[in-house]
Design a protein around this motif. Sequence first.
Motif, PDB file in Angstrom:
ATOM      1  N   ARG A 111       0.852  -1.200   0.000  1.00 34.23           N
ATOM      2  CA  ARG A 111       0.000   0.000   0.000  1.00 34.23           C
ATOM      3  C   ARG A 111       0.882   1.242   0.000  1.00 34.23           C
ATOM      4  N   HIS A 203     -14.065  -2.042   7.731  1.00 34.33           N
ATOM      5  CA  HIS A 203     -13.210  -3.202   7.451  1.00 34.33           C
ATOM      6  C   HIS A 203     -12.691  -3.135   6.019  1.00 34.33           C
ATOM      7  N   GLU A 204     -11.427  -3.478   5.868  1.00 32.72           N
ATOM      8  CA  GLU A 204     -10.873  -3.671   4.531  1.00 32.72           C
ATOM      9  C   GLU A 204     -10.307  -5.085   4.458  1.00 32.72           C
ATOM     10  N   TYR A 205     -10.621  -5.793   3.375  1.00 30.60           N
ATOM     11  CA  TYR A 205     -10.104  -7.147   3.218  1.00 30.60           C
ATOM     12  C   TYR A 205      -9.512  -7.339   1.823  1.00 30.60           C
ATOM     13  N   TYR A 206      -8.649  -8.341   1.753  1.00 35.78           N
ATOM     14  CA  TYR A 206      -7.871  -8.634   0.540  1.00 35.78           C
ATOM     15  C   TYR A 206      -8.253 -10.034   0.060  1.00 35.78           C
ATOM     16  N   ARG A 263     -14.968  -2.831   2.791  1.00 40.37           N
ATOM     17  CA  ARG A 263     -14.348  -2.639   1.466  1.00 40.37           C
ATOM     18  C   ARG A 263     -13.513  -3.874   1.149  1.00 40.37           C
ATOM     19  N   MET A 311     -12.370  -2.502  -6.532  1.00 41.98           N
ATOM     20  CA  MET A 311     -12.656  -2.151  -5.147  1.00 41.98           C
ATOM     21  C   MET A 311     -14.159  -2.202  -4.982  1.00 41.98           C
ATOM     22  N   GLU A 313     -17.472  -2.020  -2.252  1.00 37.06           N
ATOM     23  CA  GLU A 313     -17.885  -1.585  -0.914  1.00 37.06           C
ATOM     24  C   GLU A 313     -19.361  -1.862  -0.692  1.00 37.06           C
TER      25      GLU A 313
END
Length: 505
Positions: A111, A203-206, A263, A311, A313
Motif C-alpha cells: 500500500r 473493514h478492509e479485506y484482501y 471494502r 474495489m 464496498e
Amino acid sequence: MSRSLFLILAAAGALALAGCSGKPSAVSPVGEADASPAAIAATHGDFGPPQGEPIHAVLTSPPHVPPPVNRNYPAKVIVELEVVEKEMPISEGVSYTFWTFGGTVPGSFIRVRQGDTVEFHLKNAPDSKMPHNIDLHGVTGPGGGAASSFTAPGHESRFTFKALNQGIYVYHCATAPVGMHIANGMYGLILVEPPEGLPKVDHEYYVMQGDFYTTGKYRQKGHQPFDMEKAIDEHPTYVLFNGREGALTGDNALTAKTNQTVRLFVGNGGPNLVSSFHVIGEIFDKVQPEGGTVAQHNVQTTLIPSGGAAMVEFHTDVPGSYVLVDHSIFRAFNKGALGILKVDGPEDKTIYSGKEVDSVYLGDRSEPNLKAVTTAATAHAAGTLTKAEQVAAGKQLFTGTCSVCHQANGEGLPNVFPPLAKSDFLAADPKRAMTIVTHGLSGKVTVNGHEYDSVMPPMSQLNDDEVANILTYVLNSWGNPGGQFSKEEVTKARAEAPAAAAPEH
Ligand SMILES: [Cu+2]
C-alpha cells in the motif's frame, strides 16, 4: 503514451462525457463517480520529489490489508518482498508446491500513496529452484519492472518507480514460462491511494481469485503436481479465493458486524479465467470496476478480468453468512471458489425475515472444516484406516453431497427421494450402492414398499475413497445393517459397466 498526451486525451474524454449528460461537471473528491477533467487529471500526477525520511512499507498477508498511509506528502517508500517456493495445502488433504511473493497466495499486499517513489527490493529465497521477477501493473515503464527485477535463487534485485496513477493494481511474476509462474500462485495486489486517501470504512479485506491445475482430480488426496496441459487447455482443477479451498470459510471466514461498511480489494490473478465476483445476499453499494477511478453503484456482480482488480464496498444491514463466489457457479460449488463473510449483530426483520443461508448454499462447506476427511485419507495412505474413521469422514461428505436429496437424517422426501434410513432396497444388496453412487440410478425402484421412478445422477465429483467412506457411513447409520467398503472395492465397481437401469426388487 507520453504523460501530457495522456492528460489531454483524458480531459477531452471527460468533457465529452460531461457534454452528453448535459450537466455541469462538479468537482467532488476523487474516487467518487466523477468524470470531470479536474478529477481525472488529479488521478495521474507526479507531485514532485519524495519528502521526509524514507518509509518502510508495511506488508500484510491475505486477507489483511495494511493500514491507510495517512500522509499528505509524497515519500520514498521501501518495499522488501521475498519470493518463497513452498508446499502448502490447496484443499483438505491435498498439497501443492506454490511459488509465492512473501510466502502466501496471493502475495503480500502493498500500500503506497500516489506520488510516492517506491524503492523495490525483490529477494529470491536461497532454496528456490527457479529464478523469478515482478511485473507491477501500477508501474509506468517497460515490463512494469519485470526486466529490472529478474532474480536468481539466493539473490536480490532493486529498482525504483514513481507511483503516478492511483488505483488497485495486480502484480505478478513474468518469468518464462509466465503462465506457469502465475498458475503456481505468483500474484498479488498493490494499492496506490489517491493523495487524500480512500474514504474511511470499518473493514478492509484482501481477496484474490486464481485458477489452479493439478494432475489429480478435484480434492484427490496427496501431493498434486502442476498440470501444464490442463493449464493450456484452460481446464482448471481448482478455482480459489486466496489460494486454498477453505482460505475464507469456517474459522477463516471474514468478519464484520451489522451496520458497518466493508471494502474488499478483489483481484484476479488468473492465469486464465475471468471472475464474475458476487456476494450472495449483498448488493455492492459502490464498485470501482477494473480498479479504475469512476465508481459504479448498486451492483450485483462485477467482472474482474484476469490480471485485473476491483474495489467493492457495501454496508452490512442484516446478520448472517454472506457467501463470496465466482458466479460462474460450478467454480464455486465444484472447484472451490467460495468464501464467507460472517456478519454478527442484531436481526432486522424489516429488511430480512430470517433463516440461514449456510446449509442451502454450502453443504459440506458450511462445516468449519473437513478434518475427518483428511484424517481418513491420511490413515488410508498409512494402511491404518478404521471403520470409525471412515464413518466420521463419510458423515461429513454425506452432508455436502447426498443430504440435499436424501436429507440429513436419511429419511428422503416422500414420492421424490427414497429413504436411505432402514432402506430394504439397500439392505438387499449393499454392494449395489457403490454402482448407484458412481454411475447413478434411474427407472422404477421400490424402497420400503413405495415406488420411485426418478433419476439419481452419478456423483462423479466424488473419488473412490470418498464414496467408500460415505457408503460405510450410510450402512452404519439409521438402523441400516452395517458393513464396510474399501476404496479398492469402489474402484472395481466404478470400472464395471453400470448395472441394468431398473433392477426389479
Ligand atoms: Cu516466478
